[in-house]
Design an enzyme around this catalytic site. Structure first.
Site, PDB file in Angstrom:
ATOM      1  N   LYS A 192     -41.500 119.382 -11.524  1.00 56.22           N
ATOM      2  CA  LYS A 192     -42.195 118.113 -11.197  1.00 56.22           C
ATOM      3  C   LYS A 192     -43.572 118.869 -10.830  1.00 56.22           C
ATOM      4  O   LYS A 192     -43.637 119.851 -10.276  1.00 56.22           O
ATOM      5  CB  LYS A 192     -41.747 117.489  -9.816  1.00 56.22           C
ATOM      6  N   SER A 203     -37.726 109.523  -3.680  1.00 58.59           N
ATOM      7  CA  SER A 203     -38.411 109.958  -5.119  1.00 58.59           C
ATOM      8  C   SER A 203     -37.572 110.637  -5.858  1.00 58.59           C
ATOM      9  O   SER A 203     -37.641 110.843  -7.059  1.00 58.59           O
ATOM     10  CB  SER A 203     -39.632 110.672  -4.678  1.00 58.59           C
ATOM     11  N   SER A 263     -40.986 108.759  -7.016  1.00 56.99           N
ATOM     12  CA  SER A 263     -42.325 109.390  -8.050  1.00 56.99           C
ATOM     13  C   SER A 263     -41.733 110.417  -8.914  1.00 56.99           C
ATOM     14  O   SER A 263     -42.933 110.775  -9.792  1.00 56.99           O
ATOM     15  CB  SER A 263     -42.977 109.956  -6.951  1.00 56.99           C
TER      16      SER A 263
END
Lengths: 100, 474, 483
Positions: free
Chosen positions: B75, B174, B150
Site C-alpha cells: 500500500k 481498511s 482504503s
C-alpha cells in the site's frame, strides 16, 4: 451537543488547520461536519463521568531506547527532497511572527 | 495464480525462480493496470534486481526465506527507501523516502520481492479508493464497482492475480472491508503486533498493518513474517512474532463463538444470510454458537469519527511545504503553508482535518474527543465481557457487497456508515479477520468477520480456515 | 536593583528551559550536539518525516528525575502530549511535551539568603530547530526569507516552572544562579546560557502589597543573569508607571532588548493560540519504578547549598570576599581541592583563595593538578617555605605540566626561602629608608605592616613570605634588636 455547527466555527477551524476554504466549501463543510457531530449526539448524551478515557488500547508503560547515538541521514539526500534549500538549510518565505 | 506458499516452495526447491515469478506478476500488472489503476508505481528495476539476487543466493545454497521470491504489493502509505511514496495525495507527489518501514525490511529479509505501491484513499481516509488523488481503483471482479478502501489497491492487486499477497493498513476497516468486497482474506492484527514504523500515520492509536491473501494459509504466513516487536515503535507489543502457520489447521472443535447482533443487524439480507451460514458451518465444525448482543458497539462509529480525525489533524500538520513534498508559494510562511495544504489535500482529507481540529479545540475537547475516549473504554470493557463468555465473535464485515462508483461518494455520512461493523475492533485494539463466505447480488463475494481478544490471531486464522473449507474454496 | 515606591511589589515567576546532557536526542538516535554543521544531526524522526515514530530516551528520563529530586519534587507517573501549532522550526508542526501530568511537580528551591521559591513543575519536552533570517539585518522583522536548521529539533529539554514567589529582580537572579548550579551539579545540564542550553522566560507583574496578583507579562530573550535582572526591573517600572497613570497592563509576551535596555511587545495574549493538546498516541505512559527512582536518588551528588555550607564551615566568620570565593569554587565544582588541603592540615582560607583564583584561571588544565600536589603546595606556602607569589607560580607549573612534587618545582625555580639574616637585613634597610612609616608603625599603626610587606616583596622580587616579614617587624618593634 445540541448546538449545530456554525459557519464561523468552520472558518475558525480552517484557520487553525491552515486551510483556505471557498465560500461554497464553507457552506458544504458546515453542513457535512454538522451531520457527523449530530450523529455523535448518541455518544455526547451519555453520562460517562465515572468512565476513564482510553487514549491507547493497551496500557504499555516505560518503553525506552538507550541513549546511544545512531547515524543521521545524509544532508544532501534530505535537502534534495526539500521544496527550497540554501546553505545546508531548509528555506522558507519570511516569517511574520515569533514562535508562541 | 499460485499461492505465496507454493511460490516460495517452488523457488526454494528450484522448480521455479524468483525472476520467473516476478515476470509473471509484472506481465499481469502490464495487462490489467491501465484498466484497474491498482499500482501507482511499479519498481521493475528494483524488483528485478531483488529477484535475481534471491535466485543467485539460492544457487549458492543459502536459505532464501519463507517468502522466497514471492512478489508482493505494498500500500502506498508504506515507506520504501528511494521509492516514490504518495499516500495517494498530491501533497506528497514526488517524495522519495530516505528510509524503509520496518515491515518492508522484514519482507525483503524473508525473500519477498516488493513490486510496487498500490492505490488508496488519500491518507487512507475512505472506503472506496474514490478519494485517491490519482483516480479510483476498479474492482477486478466488476470494474464498475469499487474495490473498497482504503487499501483498495492492495486488495485489487491480489484479486486481479497481480500478486498473491499484499500489505494494507486498517484504521477503521481498511483491510477487512476491501478484502470482503474483493473476495479475499484480510486481517487487522492486534494493535502493536506489527510495527507501524514507516507506515504514514492516519490515526496512530488505531492504525495497524495487515495482510491480504487469497487463502488463510498465505495470510497467516505473511503476518508471521511482518509481526513481532520493533524497538523503533514504542507502541509495538514486547513479544516476538507468534507462530501462526502451524496453527491454521487446528480446527474449532469445542470452541464457543458469539454471534453478535450489532455486527450484522442492518446489513443486506444476503450478508445476514452469509453470517448465519458461517455460524452454522462453525457449529458443524464443533463450535458452540452463542447469540449475543453488545449494545456498546453501536457507539463505535461516533467515537471513531472523532478520535481518528482528531489524531489525523495533528498527524497531517507536518505537510506544510517546508521539508519535503509539494509547496505552493505564498507571501510569507503562513500563507505558503496554507496555500500548500489547500492545494495539496483533497476534500475528504480536509473534511477530517477540520473535524479533528474542531474536536480538539478549546471548549469542545471534553464534549467530543474526551467523550469519545470514554466510549472507547466502554467498547474495550464490552468486548472483554464478551470474551469472558466466548472465544471468538462472528459478524458481518460490511453491510453489503461492492458498491458502484459514485453511489456513496457524495454523502460522507453514508460512506462512514459502511465501516460500522469493522470500527469497534480498531477502538479496542483487538484483531479481526474478514474471510469470504457466500455470494450476494451479481454473484459478488461477501465477507464475514471473525473477531477475537488481543493476541488471538492464531485462533482467528484457524476459524477462518474452517470457513474457507466450508465455503468450498480449499 | 530598582526599588519600587508607593507600596508596589514585584511578583515574578520564572520558566527555565534547560537542554539535557544526553548523547542522543529525546526521541531518536541523532547526536545531541551544539555547533554541528546545519542539518547534519537529523533523521526521519526528528525531521518529522512521514511514517517516523518517536521512542523515548531513557537517559533523558533519568536526568529529568535528577532535576526533580534536586528540587524536592514529587516524581509521578506522567504522559506526553502534543502541543499543536504551525511554525517552521518545528518539524512535525507539533511539539511533544508533558501537559497535565508532568514527571516532576510540587518542589521548592532554597536560596542562599534563606528564602524559598516553590517549583510548580519540571517537565520534559523536545526543543525546536533554529531559524536564520536573510535580509532585514538578520532579524526576524524585515527579513525576506528564513533558513531552518533542525539539528536542535528534538534535543531533550526540561522546563522548570517556579511559583510566582519571587519578589525582586535580585531574588530572581539568585534563583536562576542557584538553579543553574543545581542543574550543573546533577549532571543534567552544562548551564551554558550563551549557547542557549539554559534559557529563561520571566513572568512579571506588580501589585500593591497583599493585593491579588496583577496582570502579568512574559519576558523573553533573557540570555544572561544580568539581562534577567535588568529586564525585570525595567518591566516592573513600566507596569507601575502605566498603572499610576491610570492605565492597565495588557497580558502579553514581551521581548527584552539588551542594547536598548527595554522590553517591547512581541505578541498579545488575546489572540491566544489554541494548542489542541492531546495525548501523543505514538508514546506510552511513563512511570519510573520505585527501584529506578531509588537508584537515581542514591547516586545524586551533593547540591550547591550543601557544598557551600560545607566550605563556609571551614572558615570562622567568612568575609564577603571569602564568600564570593566560595561561590566560585562551588560554581566550578572544585571544592575537592579545598577539602583535600584541609584534610592535609592546610588553612581553608588560603586553599579557597588559591582554588578560586589560580585554579579557576586555568580550568583548561585542571585535570593536570592532583589534589595531593595542590595540598602540598598550600602547606608549603603556609609553613613559609614558599611565598604567596611563589606558591602561585608553583601551582601554575603544576597546572600546565602536571606532576606530584611541588618541592622539586620550587627547587628548580630557585624558590628558596629567604634566610632569616637576609630578611632581617632587607627589613632593616627599608626601615632606614622610610623613617616616617616606621615611626607610625612603632606607635601602633598596624596598617603600615602592609606597606613594609609591599616594600620587602618589591626588593626581593616576591621571594619573601609575608608572615615572616610581619614577624620580623613585630620583633623589631618590641625591641629585639635596637640598632
Amino acid at each position: 451537543m445540541s448546538s449545530p455547527l456554525q459557519r464561523e466555527d468552520v472558518a475558525r477551524v480552517a484557520r487553525l488547520a491552515r486551510l483556505t476554504l471557498t465560500e461554497a466549501e464553507l457552506d458544504l463543510f458546515t453542513s457535512q461536519l454538522g451531520q457527523v457531530l449530530e450523529h455523535a449526539n448518541d455518544m455526547s448524551a451519555l453520562n460517562l463521568d465515572d468512565v476513564e478515557p482510553t487514549a491507547h488500547p493497551f496500557g504499555l508503560i516505560n518503553v525506552f531506547r538507550r541513549d546511544v547515538v545512531r547515524p543521521s541521514l545524509d544532508r544532501d539526500v534530505l535537502l534534495s527532497q526539500a521544496p527550497d534549500a540554501e546553505s545546508g538549510r531548509f528555506a522558507v518565505p519570511r516569517i511574520l511572527g515569533e514562535a508562541p | 495464480m499460485k499461492s505465496a506458499q507454493t511460490i516460495a516452495n517452488d523457488v526454494r526447491d528450484g522448480s521455479s525462480s524468483a525472476v520467473a515469478e516476478l515476470q509473471r506478476s509484472l506481465a499481469r500488472i502490464a495487462e490489467r493496470n491501465d484498466e484497474l489503476n491498482v499500482f501507482l508505481y511499479v519498481d521493475v528495476e528494483g524488483a528485478t534486481a531483488a529477484a535475481s539476487a534471491i535466485d543467485e543466493r539460492r544457487s549458492r545454497g543459502e536459505d532464501v526465506g519463507p517468502l522466497a521470491g514471492v512478489p508482493i504489493a505494498l500500500k502506498d502509505n508504506l515507506c520504501q527507501i528511494g521509492i516514490p511514496t504518495t499516500c495517494s495525495s498530491k501533497i506528497l507527489e514526488g517524495w522519495r523516502p530516505p528510509y524503509s518501514a520496518t515491515i518492508v525490511d522484514r519482507l525483503i529479509a524473508a525473500g519477498a520481492v516488493p513490486v510496487g505501491k498500490t492505490n488508496l484513499d488519500e491518507f487512507a481516509m475512505g472506503s472506496s479508493t474514490e478519494n485517491s488523488a490519482f483516480g479510483p481503483t476498479r474492482n477486478p471482479l466488476d470494474p464498475s464497482r469499487v474495490p473498497g478502501g482504503s487499501s483498495g489497491g492492495s486488495a485489487a492487486a491480489v484479486a486481479a492475480d497481480m500478486t498473491s499477497i499484499s500489505i494494507g493498513s486498517d484504521t477503521g476497516g481498511s483491510i477487512r472491508q476491501p478484502a470482503a468486497l474483493c473476495g479475499l482474506v484480510g486481517m487487522k492484527p492486534t494493535y502493536g503486533l506489527v510495527s507501524r514504523y514507516g507506515l504514514i500515520a492516519f490515526s496512530s492509536s488505531l492504525d495497524q498493518i495487515g495482510p491480504f491473501a487469497k487463502t488463510v494459509g498465505d495470510a497467516a504466513l505473511l503476518l508471521e513474517v511482518i509481526a513481532g516487536h520493533d524497538p523503533l515503535d514504542a507502541t509495538s507489543l514486547p513479544e516476538p512474532a507468534p507462530s501462526l502457520v502451524a496453527h491454521v489447521n487446528d480446527g474449532m472443535a469445542g470452541k464457543r463463538v458469539g454471534l453478535v447482533r450489532e455486527l450484522y443487524e442492518g446489513a443486506d439480507e444476503s450478508v445476514v444470510a452469509s453470517v448465519r451460514a458461517a455460524a452454522e458451518a462453525l457449529r458443524e465444525a464443533g463450535c458452540e454458537i452463542v447469540e449475543l448482543s453488545i449494545p456498546e458497539l453501536r457507539l463505535g462509529l461516533s467515537a471513531y469519527y472523532l478520535i481518528a480525525p482528531a489524531e489525523a489533524s495533528s498527524n497531517l500538520a507536518r505537510y506544510d511545504g517546508v521539508r519535503f513534498g509539494r509547496r505552493v508559494d505564498g507571501e510569507d510562511v503562513t500563507a505558503m503553508m496554507e496555500a500548500t495544504r489547500t492545494a495539496g489535500f483533497g476534500a475528504e482529507v480536509k473534511r477530517r482535518i477540520m473535524l479533528g481540529t474542531y474536536a480538539l479545540s478549546a471548549g469542545y475537547y471534553d464534549a467530543y474527543y474526551g467523550q469519545a475516549l470514554k466510549v472507547r473504554t466502554l467498547t474495550i470493557q464490552a468486548f472483554a465481557r464478551a470474551y469472558a463468555q466466548v472465544d471468538l465473535l462472528l459478524g458481518a464485515t460490511t453491510p453489503g457487497v461492492a458498491f458502484k462508483f459514485g453511489e456513496k461518494s457524495n454523502d460522507p455520512m453514508a460512506m462512514y456508515l459502511n465501516d460500522v461493523f469493522t470500527i469497534p475492533t480498531n477502538l479496542a485494539g483487538d484483531p479481526a479477520v474478514s474471510v469470504p463466505f457466500g455470494r450476494g447480488e451479481e454473484n459478488l463475494p461477501i465477507g464475514v468477520q471473525l473477531l477475537g481478544p488481543p493476541r488471538s490471531e492464531a485462533q482467528l486464522f484457524a476459524a477462518a480456515r474452517v470457513l474457507e473449507i466450508a465455503d468450498g474454496r480449499a | 536593583m530598582t526599588t519600587l515606591t508607593n507600596g508596589w511589589e514585584i511578583v515574578v515567576g520564572l520558566e527555565v528551559h534547560t537542554e539535557l546532557l544526553t548523547h542522543s536526542k529525546l526521541f531518536c538516535g541523532c547526536e545531541n550536539h551544539f555547533g554541528s554543521e546545519p542539518n547534519t544531526n537529523v533523521c526521519p524522526v526528528c525531521l518529522g518525516l512521514p511514517g517516523s515514530l518517536p521512542v523515548l530516551n531513557e537517559q533523558a528520563v533519568e536526568l529529568a528525575m535528577r532535576i526533580g529530586m534536586a528540587l524536592h519534587c514529587t516524581i509521578a507517573p506522567s504522559t506526553f502530549h502534543r502541543k499543536n501549532y504551525f511554525y517552521p522550526d518545528q518539524s512535525k508542526d507539533y511539539q511533544i511535551s508533558q501537559y497535565d501530568l508532568p514527571i516532576n511537580s510540587n518542589g521548592y528551591l532554597d536560596l542562599p539568603d534563606g528564602s524559598r521559591v516553590g517549583i510548580e513543575r519540571a517537565h520534559m519536552e523536545e526543543d525546536t530547530g533554529k531559524t536564520t533570517h536573510l535580509g532585514g539585518s538578520g532579524r526576524l522583522a524585515g527579513a525576506d526569507r528564513s533558513l531552518v536548521d533542525y539539528n536542535r529539533c528534538g534535543v531533550p529539554l526540561v522546563e522548570i516552572v517556579s511559583a510566582p514567589d519571587i519578589r525582586s529582580s535580585a531574588q530572581a537572579r539568585a534563583y536562576a544562579a542557584e538553579l543553574r548550579g543545581i542543574l550543573i551539579a546533577t549532571g543534567a545540564s552544562d548551564g551554558r546560557m550563551e549557547e542557549g542550553s539554559m534559557r529563561i522566560d520571566a513572568n512579571v507583574s506588580v501589585r500593591q502589597a497583599n493585593a491579588p496578583y496583577g496582570t502579568r507579562c512574559e519576558i523573553k530573550n533573557l540570555n544572561s543573569l544580568r539581562s534577567l535582572q535588568r529586564a525585570i526591573d525595567y518591566e516592573a517600572l513600566r507596569q507601575v508607571e502605566l498603572l499610576e497613570e491610570g492605565g492597565t497592563v495588557r497580558q502579553e509576551t514581551r521581548h527584552w532588548d539588551e542594547d536598548r535596555g527595554e522590553t517591547s511587545t512581541l505578541r498579545v495574549k488575546e489572540d491566544a493560540e489554541d494548542y489542541r493538546y492531546f495525548r501523543d498516541p505514538d508514546l506510552v505512559d511513563l512511570a519510573p519504578s520505585q527501584q529506578w527512582q531509588d537508584a537515581v536518588r542514591a547516586a545524586l551528588p551533593a547540591m550547591p547549598a550543601e557544598r557551600r555550607a560545607a566550605l563556609i564551615a571551614t572558615i570562622t566568620q567568612p568575609s564577603d570576599a571569602q564568600r564570593d570565593a566560595i561561590e566560585v569554587v562551588i560554581d566550578l565544582g572544585l571544592e575537592h581541592y579545598v577539602h583535600s588541603a584541609v584534610a592535609a592540615g592546610a588553612d581553608a582560607a588560603t586553599a579557597i583563595s588559591r582554588v578560586a583564583n589560580e585554579i579557576a584561571a586555568d580550568l583548561e588544565h585542571v585535570a593536570n593538578l592532583s589534589p595531593a600536589a595542590f595540598s602540598a603546595t598550600v602547606l608549603m606556602e603556609q609553613s613559609g617555605a614558599l611565598s604567596a607569589t611563589q606558591a602561585k607560580t608553583v601551582l601554575g607549573e603544576l597546572l600546565e605540566h602536571g606532576g606530584d612534587n611541588p618541592q622539586a618545582i620550587a627547587a628548580a625555580k630557585g624558590f628558596e626561602q629567604l634566610s632569616a639574616d637576609s630578611l632581617g637585613a632587607t627589613v632593616a634597610s627599608l626601615i632606614d629608608a622610610h623613617p616616617d612609616e616606621w615611626g607610625r608603625y612603632r606607635e601602633g599603626d598596624d596598617k603600615l605592616a602592609q606597606f613594609f610587606i609591599g616594600q620587602v616583596m618589591k626588593s626581593t622580587k616576591g621571594q619573601a613570605n609575608g608572615k615572616a616579614v610581619i614577624a620580623e617587624l613585630q620583633a623589631r618593634r618590641q625591641g629585639r634588636s635596637q640598632d
